[in-house]
Enzyme design. Structure first.
Site, PDB file in Angstrom:
ATOM      1  N   LYS A 115     -14.318   7.967  21.631  1.00 44.60           N
ATOM      2  CA  LYS A 115     -15.058   8.513  20.482  1.00 44.60           C
ATOM      3  C   LYS A 115     -15.831   7.455  19.684  1.00 44.60           C
ATOM      4  CE  LYS A 115     -11.028  10.602  19.359  1.00 44.60           C
ATOM      5  NZ  LYS A 115     -10.321  10.862  20.582  1.00 44.60           N
ATOM      6  N   ASP A 218      -8.474  10.956  13.638  1.00 42.43           N
ATOM      7  CA  ASP A 218      -8.910  11.459  14.946  1.00 42.43           C
ATOM      8  C   ASP A 218      -9.748  12.739  14.765  1.00 42.43           C
ATOM      9  OD1 ASP A 218      -8.672  11.563  17.928  1.00 42.43           O
ATOM     10  OD2 ASP A 218      -7.642  13.440  17.456  1.00 42.43           O
ATOM     11  N   LYS A 222     -13.986  13.530  15.344  1.00 42.38           N
ATOM     12  CA  LYS A 222     -14.542  14.679  16.074  1.00 42.38           C
ATOM     13  C   LYS A 222     -15.537  15.448  15.198  1.00 42.38           C
ATOM     14  CE  LYS A 222     -10.499  14.782  19.024  1.00 42.38           C
ATOM     15  NZ  LYS A 222      -9.108  15.211  19.209  1.00 42.38           N
ATOM     16  N   GLY A 338      -4.215  16.117  26.641  1.00 46.24           N
ATOM     17  CA  GLY A 338      -3.548  15.793  27.909  1.00 46.24           C
ATOM     18  C   GLY A 338      -4.528  15.203  28.906  1.00 46.24           C
TER      19      GLY A 338
HETATM   20  P1  NHO Z   1      -4.624   4.207  27.657  1.00 47.17           P
HETATM   21  O1  NHO Z   1      -3.605   4.850  28.513  1.00 47.17           O
HETATM   22  O2  NHO Z   1      -4.200   3.308  26.565  1.00 47.17           O
HETATM   23  O3  NHO Z   1      -5.610   3.396  28.638  1.00 47.17           O
HETATM   24  C1  NHO Z   1      -6.621   2.549  28.163  1.00 47.17           C
HETATM   25  C2  NHO Z   1      -7.164   1.712  29.321  1.00 47.17           C
HETATM   26  O4  NHO Z   1      -8.270   0.958  28.855  1.00 47.17           O
HETATM   27  C3  NHO Z   1      -6.171   0.703  29.905  1.00 47.17           C
HETATM   28  O5  NHO Z   1      -6.357   0.599  31.308  1.00 47.17           O
HETATM   29  C4  NHO Z   1      -6.599  -0.627  29.233  1.00 47.17           C
HETATM   30  O6  NHO Z   1      -6.232  -1.766  29.991  1.00 47.17           O
HETATM   31  C5  NHO Z   1      -8.103  -0.428  29.213  1.00 47.17           C
HETATM   32  N1  NHO Z   1      -8.808  -1.245  28.221  1.00 47.17           N
HETATM   33  C6  NHO Z   1      -8.612  -1.293  26.880  1.00 47.17           C
HETATM   34  N2  NHO Z   1      -9.487  -2.150  26.294  1.00 47.17           N
HETATM   35  C7  NHO Z   1     -10.248  -2.658  27.296  1.00 47.17           C
HETATM   36  C8  NHO Z   1     -11.329  -3.593  27.351  1.00 47.17           C
HETATM   37  N3  NHO Z   1     -11.809  -4.182  26.247  1.00 47.17           N
HETATM   38  N4  NHO Z   1     -11.861  -3.876  28.561  1.00 47.17           N
HETATM   39  C9  NHO Z   1     -11.414  -3.285  29.694  1.00 47.17           C
HETATM   40  N5  NHO Z   1     -10.402  -2.389  29.713  1.00 47.17           N
HETATM   41  C10 NHO Z   1      -9.829  -2.087  28.518  1.00 47.17           C
HETATM   42  O7  NHO Z   1      -5.608   5.291  26.956  1.00 47.17           O
HETATM   43  P2  NHO Z   1      -5.866   6.815  27.421  1.00 47.17           P
HETATM   44  O8  NHO Z   1      -4.853   7.705  26.850  1.00 47.17           O
HETATM   45  O9  NHO Z   1      -6.093   6.831  28.890  1.00 47.17           O
HETATM   46  O10 NHO Z   1      -7.229   7.138  26.656  1.00 47.17           O
HETATM   47  C11 NHO Z   1      -8.447   6.653  27.117  1.00 47.17           C
HETATM   48  C12 NHO Z   1      -9.587   7.189  26.261  1.00 47.17           C
HETATM   49  O11 NHO Z   1      -9.591   8.608  26.338  1.00 47.17           O
HETATM   50  C13 NHO Z   1      -9.454   6.849  24.757  1.00 47.17           C
HETATM   51  O12 NHO Z   1     -10.730   6.629  24.215  1.00 47.17           O
HETATM   52  C14 NHO Z   1      -8.846   8.120  24.163  1.00 47.17           C
HETATM   53  O13 NHO Z   1      -9.167   8.300  22.796  1.00 47.17           O
HETATM   54  C15 NHO Z   1      -9.553   9.171  25.026  1.00 47.17           C
HETATM   55  N6  NHO Z   1      -8.836  10.433  25.084  1.00 47.17           N
HETATM   56  C16 NHO Z   1      -7.563  10.466  25.564  1.00 47.17           C
HETATM   57  C17 NHO Z   1      -6.864  11.670  25.581  1.00 47.17           C
HETATM   58  C18 NHO Z   1      -5.490  11.694  26.207  1.00 47.17           C
HETATM   59  O14 NHO Z   1      -5.048  12.726  26.735  1.00 47.17           O
HETATM   60  N7  NHO Z   1      -4.775  10.574  26.244  1.00 47.17           N
HETATM   61  C19 NHO Z   1      -7.490  12.795  25.054  1.00 47.17           C
HETATM   62  C20 NHO Z   1      -8.816  12.737  24.614  1.00 47.17           C
HETATM   63  C21 NHO Z   1      -9.485  11.539  24.640  1.00 47.17           C
HETATM   64  O15 NHO Z   1      -7.636  15.162  24.887  1.00 47.17           O
HETATM   65  C22 NHO Z   1      -6.754  14.089  24.943  1.00 47.17           C
HETATM   66  C23 NHO Z   1      -5.818  14.134  23.741  1.00 47.17           C
HETATM   67  O16 NHO Z   1      -4.653  14.206  23.904  1.00 47.17           O
HETATM   68  C24 NHO Z   1      -6.465  14.070  22.407  1.00 47.17           C
HETATM   69  C25 NHO Z   1      -5.575  13.830  21.157  1.00 47.17           C
HETATM   70  N8  NHO Z   1      -4.385  13.045  21.396  1.00 47.17           N
HETATM   71  C26 NHO Z   1      -5.249  15.132  20.449  1.00 47.17           C
HETATM   72  O17 NHO Z   1      -6.111  16.002  20.325  1.00 47.17           O
HETATM   73  O18 NHO Z   1      -4.101  15.274  19.904  1.00 47.17           O
END
Ligand code: NHO
Length: 357
Positions: A115, A218, A222, A338
């Site tokens: 985001k 968060d 949005k 998720g």
């Molecule tokens: P992780 O698991 O922490 O993974 C991050 C990765 O990025 C790791 O591999 C790390 O090494 C790498 N990284 C970090 N900084 C770096 C850099 N400078 N250079 C290179 N690599 C780097 O994060 P997630 O959970 O996989 O999330 C990834 C992105 O998706 C984030 O921007 C997060 O905001 C977004 N996102 C995640 C989710 C989710 O399910 N985890 C959701 C939406 C967006 O809809 C989901 C959700 O649950 C939304 C929210 N929690 C809600 O509505 O309640």
């Protein structure tokens, strides 16, 4: 064939690789080819003929054969590949978001659930939009709002076809949706607020420190993203946001201390709930986008039990668009959190670009 480079292979990135892998193995002529992967410590680039990485062993290969992460060499490799290339940013890094103008300069398209680029500095947002238009590059970020739900694409379609957006409101946080769906209901078992936050945390629904969900940031991001898409230059520093972390708990050092102290506020949250329930209402944490006036905000509200937001289940999101054509609102509802649905949103964005290149 479209080349893909993935930055960030955590929860969402790993799931995306699984989904891409299934697509590639089930199609005689797959649309995509993953040629580069990177996390915060290591990167794995394909060979000089830009052939596909072996996705079945990506984790081992990244740790065994990967070299030290270097954003410039990663981007140069991707941009030198002969066919169109998309960089996917699956991090939550501001540093990576700040590099989007460079990615575009290098001829890359961008897809991301991060985001930061769309909700932080307005100057960065405008620079990205202007550069993308000038260089004819595509930027899709459906998963930044409502995970894979078609929220941004619907809004874009309404705007393109010149409908007049009157109001957008919704429950945009999967975590806060779960917490209030469980806490504030007219029938069924009643649990204490702190107990529900504890269960949500133990099940991995919250951020490691639940204050990062309860502070509303968060949801605010949005709201800013949607507002900017409607053409309104909203920023985080001017948007009214109701932080529901009790004031005395905001400065506690650790999440553990916060969880232990939250019980002191059970009575406070219970009172709010009882007042709402006595009027046949429930508490919900919502974001409001006002494209016409200045009433965009993020807040905890009481809603009648007959309101569509009151019937939400689990960690679902719901987003309602009131427009000139839809005075009775167009409503999008479904799983909004998720890895599976977030990766689906990213994957569907990849097809939008491949269809247009
Ligand atoms: P992780 O698991 O922490 O993974 C991050 C990765 O990025 C790791 O591999 C790390 O090494 C790498 N990284 C970090 N900084 C770096 C850099 N400078 N250079 C290179 N690599 C780097 O994060 P997630 O959970 O996989 O999330 C990834 C992105 O998706 C984030 O921007 C997060 O905001 C977004 N996102 C995640 C989710 C989710 O399910 N985890 C959701 C939406 C967006 O809809 C989901 C959700 O649950 C939304 C929210 N929690 C809600 O509505 O309640």
């Amino acid at each position: 064939m479209v080349n893909i480079g993935i930055i960030g292979v955590g929860l969402v990135g790993s799931e995306l690789i699984s989904q891409l892998s299934a697509h590639i193995s089930q199609n005689g002529t797959p649309t995509f080819k993953v040629i580069a992967l990177m996390n915060s410590t290591k990167q794995l680039l394909g060979n000089s003929s830009y052939s596909s990485l072996t996705l079945s062993s990506w984790k081992n290969d990244l740790s065994a054969k990967g070299t030290t992460s270097n954003l410039n060499s990663f981007i140069n490799y991707l941009s030198e590949a002969p066919t169109p290339s998309i960089v996917i940013d699956n991090t939550s890094s501001q540093e990576i978001a700040d590099s989007y103008p460079l990615f575009i300069e290098k001829g890359l398209h961008i897809v991301t659930p991060n985001k930061k680029a769309f909700s932080s500095d307005l100057k960065l947002y405008k620079e990205i939009r202007e550069k993308a238009a000038e260089k004819r590059r595509f930027i899709y970020h459906e998963s930044t709002v409502g995970a894979g739900l078609p929220v941004l694409s619907t809004l874009t379609d309404l705007i393109r076809t010149k409908d007049k957006i009157i109001k957008i409101e919704g429950i945009f946080s999967g975590t806060l949706s779960y917490i209030f769906n469980e806490f504030s209901k007219l029938d069924g078992e009643k649990k204490k607020f702190s107990e529900i936050v504890k269960i949500a945390r133990e099940n991995g629904y919250t951020e490691p420190d639940p204050r990062d969900d309860l502070n509303g940031l968060d949801v605010a991001r949005k709201v800013v993203i949607l507002s900017r898409l409607t053409g309104k230059d909203l920023s985080l520093d001017t948007l009214p946001v109701e932080n529901i972390v009790p004031e005395s708990l905001r400065t506690l050092d650790s999440a553990t201390e916060f969880m232990a102290s939250l019980t002191q506020y059970d009575e406070y949250f219970q009172k709010l709930n009882t007042t709402a329930n006595n009027d046949q209402q429930v508490l919900r944490y919502i974001g409001v986008i006002d494209p016409i006036g200045d009433k965009s905000e993020v807040k905890l509200v009481s809603l009648s039990s007959s309101h569509p937001f009151a019937a939400l289940k689990g960690s679902d999101n719901i987003i309602s668009f009131t427009t000139e054509r839809f005075p009775s609102p167009l409503i999008i509802q479904g799983a909004g959190a998720g890895a599976a649905v977030t990766a689906f949103g990213i994957f569907s964005d990849l097809f939008k670009i491949s269809d247009r290149t």
